[in-house]
Design an enzyme around this catalytic site. Structure first.
Site, PDB file in Angstrom:
ATOM      1  N   ARG A 124      56.334  47.766  65.231  1.00  0.00           N
ATOM      2  CA  ARG A 124      57.088  48.934  64.784  1.00  0.00           C
ATOM      3  C   ARG A 124      56.167  49.823  63.962  1.00  0.00           C
ATOM      4  O   ARG A 124      55.590  49.380  62.971  1.00  0.00           O
ATOM      5  CB  ARG A 124      58.296  48.511  63.951  1.00  0.00           C
ATOM      6  CG  ARG A 124      59.421  49.576  63.916  1.00  0.00           C
ATOM      7  CD  ARG A 124      60.530  49.215  62.937  1.00  0.00           C
ATOM      8  NE  ARG A 124      60.003  49.154  61.607  1.00  0.00           N
ATOM      9  CZ  ARG A 124      60.331  48.230  60.686  1.00  0.00           C
ATOM     10  NH1 ARG A 124      61.223  47.303  60.942  1.00  0.00           N
ATOM     11  NH2 ARG A 124      59.780  48.240  59.496  1.00  0.00           N
ATOM     12  N   GLU A 140      52.999  52.649  57.955  1.00  0.00           N
ATOM     13  CA  GLU A 140      52.258  51.443  58.343  1.00  0.00           C
ATOM     14  C   GLU A 140      52.587  51.087  59.790  1.00  0.00           C
ATOM     15  O   GLU A 140      53.540  51.608  60.377  1.00  0.00           O
ATOM     16  CB  GLU A 140      52.610  50.258  57.433  1.00  0.00           C
ATOM     17  CG  GLU A 140      54.089  49.888  57.492  1.00  0.00           C
ATOM     18  CD  GLU A 140      54.377  48.451  57.085  1.00  0.00           C
ATOM     19  OE1 GLU A 140      53.461  47.639  56.965  1.00  0.00           O
ATOM     20  OE2 GLU A 140      55.566  48.133  56.926  1.00  0.00           O
ATOM     21  N   ASN A 142      53.422  47.724  61.932  1.00  0.00           N
ATOM     22  CA  ASN A 142      53.776  46.307  61.783  1.00  0.00           C
ATOM     23  C   ASN A 142      53.568  45.546  63.076  1.00  0.00           C
ATOM     24  O   ASN A 142      54.095  45.947  64.118  1.00  0.00           O
ATOM     25  CB  ASN A 142      55.253  46.177  61.401  1.00  0.00           C
ATOM     26  CG  ASN A 142      55.532  46.766  60.034  1.00  0.00           C
ATOM     27  OD1 ASN A 142      55.134  46.211  59.017  1.00  0.00           O
ATOM     28  ND2 ASN A 142      56.198  47.915  60.009  1.00  0.00           N
ATOM     29  N   SER A 147      61.819  44.035  62.280  1.00  0.00           N
ATOM     30  CA  SER A 147      63.261  43.807  62.266  1.00  0.00           C
ATOM     31  C   SER A 147      64.070  45.086  62.425  1.00  0.00           C
ATOM     32  O   SER A 147      63.531  46.186  62.448  1.00  0.00           O
ATOM     33  CB  SER A 147      63.650  43.071  60.981  1.00  0.00           C
ATOM     34  OG  SER A 147      63.199  43.792  59.879  1.00  0.00           O
ATOM     35  N   LYS A 318      46.969  45.944  56.214  1.00  0.00           N
ATOM     36  CA  LYS A 318      46.832  47.294  55.643  1.00  0.00           C
ATOM     37  C   LYS A 318      45.354  47.702  55.624  1.00  0.00           C
ATOM     38  O   LYS A 318      45.015  48.881  55.747  1.00  0.00           O
ATOM     39  CB  LYS A 318      47.398  47.323  54.214  1.00  0.00           C
ATOM     40  CG  LYS A 318      48.820  46.752  54.061  1.00  0.00           C
ATOM     41  CD  LYS A 318      49.870  47.713  54.487  1.00  0.00           C
ATOM     42  CE  LYS A 318      51.302  47.357  54.142  1.00  0.00           C
ATOM     43  NZ  LYS A 318      51.958  46.198  54.724  1.00  0.00           N
ATOM     44  N   LYS A 375      48.443  49.176  47.767  1.00  0.00           N
ATOM     45  CA  LYS A 375      49.053  48.141  48.611  1.00  0.00           C
ATOM     46  C   LYS A 375      48.169  46.911  48.766  1.00  0.00           C
ATOM     47  O   LYS A 375      47.003  47.028  49.113  1.00  0.00           O
ATOM     48  CB  LYS A 375      49.321  48.697  50.019  1.00  0.00           C
ATOM     49  CG  LYS A 375      50.270  49.864  50.056  1.00  0.00           C
ATOM     50  CD  LYS A 375      50.636  50.206  51.500  1.00  0.00           C
ATOM     51  CE  LYS A 375      51.510  51.430  51.555  1.00  0.00           C
ATOM     52  NZ  LYS A 375      51.881  51.763  52.947  1.00  0.00           N
ATOM     53  N   GLU A 379      53.382  41.763  53.730  1.00  0.00           N
ATOM     54  CA  GLU A 379      54.448  42.338  54.559  1.00  0.00           C
ATOM     55  C   GLU A 379      55.795  42.060  53.935  1.00  0.00           C
ATOM     56  O   GLU A 379      55.930  41.170  53.106  1.00  0.00           O
ATOM     57  CB  GLU A 379      54.425  41.699  55.955  1.00  0.00           C
ATOM     58  CG  GLU A 379      53.238  42.074  56.806  1.00  0.00           C
ATOM     59  CD  GLU A 379      53.085  43.567  56.973  1.00  0.00           C
ATOM     60  OE1 GLU A 379      54.102  44.261  57.086  1.00  0.00           O
ATOM     61  OE2 GLU A 379      51.931  44.034  56.959  1.00  0.00           O
ATOM     62  N   GLY A 380      56.786  42.807  54.388  1.00  0.00           N
ATOM     63  CA  GLY A 380      58.157  42.433  54.068  1.00  0.00           C
ATOM     64  C   GLY A 380      58.756  43.156  52.870  1.00  0.00           C
ATOM     65  O   GLY A 380      59.885  42.882  52.482  1.00  0.00           O
ATOM     66  N   ARG A 461      65.653  53.941  58.544  1.00  0.00           N
ATOM     67  CA  ARG A 461      66.084  53.248  57.335  1.00  0.00           C
ATOM     68  C   ARG A 461      66.054  54.250  56.196  1.00  0.00           C
ATOM     69  O   ARG A 461      65.142  55.059  56.112  1.00  0.00           O
ATOM     70  CB  ARG A 461      65.121  52.116  56.983  1.00  0.00           C
ATOM     71  CG  ARG A 461      65.330  50.855  57.789  1.00  0.00           C
ATOM     72  CD  ARG A 461      64.259  49.843  57.459  1.00  0.00           C
ATOM     73  NE  ARG A 461      62.930  50.407  57.674  1.00  0.00           N
ATOM     74  CZ  ARG A 461      61.809  49.948  57.138  1.00  0.00           C
ATOM     75  NH1 ARG A 461      61.846  48.915  56.336  1.00  0.00           N
ATOM     76  NH2 ARG A 461      60.656  50.521  57.395  1.00  0.00           N
TER      77      ARG A 461
HETATM   78  P1  ADP Z   1      55.603  46.522  53.845  1.00  0.00           P
HETATM   79  O1  ADP Z   1      54.669  45.976  54.869  1.00  0.00           O
HETATM   80  O2  ADP Z   1      55.823  45.595  52.711  1.00  0.00           O
HETATM   81  O3  ADP Z   1      56.880  47.035  54.447  1.00  0.00           O
HETATM   82  P2  ADP Z   1      54.928  49.335  53.452  1.00  0.00           P
HETATM   83  O4  ADP Z   1      53.563  49.860  53.628  1.00  0.00           O
HETATM   84  O5  ADP Z   1      55.900  49.663  54.513  1.00  0.00           O
HETATM   85  O6  ADP Z   1      54.822  47.769  53.197  1.00  0.00           O
HETATM   86  O7  ADP Z   1      55.502  49.856  52.075  1.00  0.00           O
HETATM   87  C1  ADP Z   1      56.826  49.540  51.653  1.00  0.00           C
HETATM   88  C2  ADP Z   1      57.611  50.797  51.347  1.00  0.00           C
HETATM   89  O8  ADP Z   1      56.916  51.583  50.383  1.00  0.00           O
HETATM   90  C3  ADP Z   1      57.819  51.729  52.521  1.00  0.00           C
HETATM   91  O9  ADP Z   1      58.942  51.342  53.281  1.00  0.00           O
HETATM   92  C4  ADP Z   1      58.027  53.060  51.825  1.00  0.00           C
HETATM   93  O10 ADP Z   1      59.362  53.189  51.353  1.00  0.00           O
HETATM   94  C5  ADP Z   1      57.107  52.963  50.630  1.00  0.00           C
HETATM   95  N1  ADP Z   1      55.788  53.563  50.945  1.00  0.00           N
HETATM   96  C6  ADP Z   1      54.725  52.933  51.485  1.00  0.00           C
HETATM   97  N2  ADP Z   1      53.685  53.770  51.666  1.00  0.00           N
HETATM   98  C7  ADP Z   1      54.093  54.978  51.229  1.00  0.00           C
HETATM   99  C8  ADP Z   1      53.479  56.271  51.129  1.00  0.00           C
HETATM  100  N3  ADP Z   1      52.211  56.468  51.509  1.00  0.00           N
HETATM  101  N4  ADP Z   1      54.202  57.282  50.624  1.00  0.00           N
HETATM  102  C9  ADP Z   1      55.482  57.085  50.214  1.00  0.00           C
HETATM  103  N5  ADP Z   1      56.115  55.904  50.275  1.00  0.00           N
HETATM  104  C10 ADP Z   1      55.445  54.849  50.765  1.00  0.00           C
HETATM  105 MG    MG Z   2      54.995  45.966  56.980  1.00  0.00          MG
HETATM  106 MG    MG Z   3      57.107  48.604  55.757  1.00  0.00          MG
END
Ligand code: ADP
Ligand code: MG
Ligand code: MG
Length: 485
Positions: A124, A140, A142, A147, A318, A375, A379-380, A461
């Site tokens: 995704r 990101e 995945n 899910s 990442k 970051k 994940e998750g 979401r």
């Molecule tokens: P994970 O793999 O834990 O889901 P993400 O990279 O998706 O990690 O980060 C989790 C959440 O953080 C995202 O769903 C989003 O809401 C927020 N986020 C992540 N990166 C950004 C960004 N560059 N700008 C704004 N919000 C972000």
């Molecule tokens: Mg992720």
């Molecule tokens: Mg995410």
């Protein structure tokens, strides 16, 4: 076309909507288990929005149009073995707790013997619409246990239902949106289709005649999001005549059998497994028992197609995403035309190492933290560090450990008003949304040959705009759907 405002409804109309969407959702299986302790027999309506959230049609279409390029890119990353393994080896030194352990699993599997080169990824790609730039930016990509593909279509259907029966309109019985403004994701059926591409490959290659195989879905014990997973299982059976069995990750070793004399075929209670589908094994806490690591390694050495393999899972780090933002790096994997199509979906992402870029990033983290998210390789949801917390956090770590993190520019998602329905309560708040596009690719990890490449649907979401993260299962957000304008 201009954008329609949210319909302005009376208190009575809203009460009616809440009742009707709840009954529709419960009828459709738009459900989750509440936080533990829960009874296996008492799920509740998943957190959802009452209205579909506006999203620019052109940007939605773009996200779908580029998904196959992203799939191709990440397949190519895995088959560029030396490049990927160098990165993972480095990373495993800095992130011992998770990347390091998965990497060791991989090394162990390699020394035991990996017999299946073909692997499957159900992925995704997540985006936010940046209102300052007027375009989508990738959050990101995945590659493991993605899910909400099972629930997303149900929210789309729920919103369409409310629209069709005239509940969104101020004048009753009139549709407020036209039907092509509320797309319904087909990710429940299509994720099954993605899994089936692995089943079909295996059956044709290794089974004779009418013999059949199963998909083994490896899940977390007490999974709250089981209904999302079940939707895929049921579609696999009804559309692709393939049985899917669920097993908790800690129970894997006691329920499988491997025929080591014959290609390492995998059996689950006597049934031959063609695809091992992980809806688990993506967080350090799952690996607290030694058996879990052993299960992951043991399954990796079987003939079954893994969804994903360890290398494919790790390609979604990442750190890899950060490295791919360099055009020179990208040129190893994609031609210029394809690079041009995806490049403007990238945010600026920095390493925190000793390179020139890394040095700059170390300065930025302290001088302009409000523009960034930090970051780790996790994940998750719930793992990131935001804005002013970044310098405070970094100071708690020895500088050598900063390399386990990446520093990413914040995206500025558009704020919308919407109502979130969660645990029977309505939250009237500003929300921001994240669009996910599901994809699948079946490929040979050694040659890089892609045998099947598909776009499988979408997910929206949303979370209240005051919260940093949007994990639905983690309790931060809700499942939404698009109103395209
Ligand atoms: P994970 O793999 O834990 O889901 P993400 O990279 O998706 O990690 O980060 C989790 C959440 O953080 C995202 O769903 C989003 O809401 C927020 N986020 C992540 N990166 C950004 C960004 N560059 N700008 C704004 N919000 C972000
Ligand atoms: Mg992720
Ligand atoms: Mg995410």
């Amino acid at each position: 076309m201009g954008q329609k405002d949210f319909p302005d409804l009376s208190k009575e109309q809203l009460e009616k909507i809440v009742l009707d969407v709840t009954q529709f959702g419960l009828s459709a299986g738009l459900v989750m288990y509440p936080p533990a302790p829960f009874s296996n027999y008492a799920p509740t309506l998943a957190p959802i929005t009452i209205f579909p959230t506006p999203f620019p049609r052109k940007q939605f279409e773009k996200s779908l149009a580029i998904e196959k390029i992203y799939n191709e890119l990440y397949a190519a990353v895995v088959s560029e073995y030396k490049w990927l393994t160098c990165i993972l080896k480095d990373l495993s030194v800095h992130d011992k707790d998770f990347t390091g352990k998965l990497w060791n699993c991989y090394l162990q599997a390699l020394s035991n013997g990996i017999v299946q080169d073909v692997s499957l990824a159900l992925v995704r790609s997540d985006y936010m619409y940046d209102e300052l730039l007027g375009e989508i930016k990738q959050v990101e990509f995945n590659t493991v246990s993605v899910s909400f593909g099972g629930l997303s279509p149900k929210v789309g259907r729920a919103h369409n239902y409310l629209n069709q029966v005239g509940l969104y309109g101020q004048v009753s019985n009139e549709s407020y949106y036209s039907s092509n403004e509320l797309p319904i994701s087909e990710s429940d059926e299509n994720l099954a289709k993605g899994l089936y591409s692995g089943v079909k490959y295996y059956n044709e290659k290794y089974l004779s005649g009418e013999n059949k195989s199963i998909v083994l879905m490896v899940v977390q014990p007490n999974e709250r999001n089981a209904f999302d997973q079940r939707a895929i299982e049921y579609n696999l059976l009804s559309k692709y005549n393939t049985v899917c069995k669920r097993v908790d990750l800690p129970d894997v070793l006691s329920s499988i059998e491997i025929k080591y004399d014959d290609k390492n075929r995998l059996f689950y209670h006597g049934l031959e497994v063609s695809v091992v589908y992980y809806r688990s094994a993506y967080g350090p806490s799952e690996f607290e028992m030694p058996d879990t690591w052993k299960s992951r390694t043991t399954l990796e050495c079987t003939l079954a197609v893994k969804c994903p393999s360890l290398l494919t899972q790790l390609s979604g780090s990442k750190k890899v995403q950060q490295l791919l933002t360099s055009k020179t790096v990208l040129a190893q994997f994609l031609n210029n035309e394809k690079i041009a199509e995806i490049y403007d979906t990238f945010c600026k992402i920095y390493p925190l190492d000793d390179s020139e870029e890394g040095k700059l990033a170390k300065e930025l983290a302290f001088s302009r933290p409000q523009d960034f998210v930090l970051k780790p390789q996790r994940e998750g949801g719930g793992n990131n560090i935001y804005k002013e917390d970044i310098p405070v956090f970094l100071k708690t770590l020895p500088e050598a450990e900063w390399e386990a993190y990446i520093l990413m520019e914040l995206i500025h998602p558009k704020n919308h008003k919407n109502l979130i329905l969660r645990n029977g309560e309505i939250l009237n708040d500003g929300i921001v949304s994240e669009l996910g596009i599901f994809g699948s690719y079946l490929f040979d990890e050694k040659s890089g040959k892609v045998l099947d490449n598909q776009v499988l649907g979408h997910l929206l979401r949303s979370k209240t705009s005051s919260s940093n993260e949007g994990g639905v299962a983690a309790g931060y957000g809700c499942v939404d759907n698009l109103y395209l304008y």
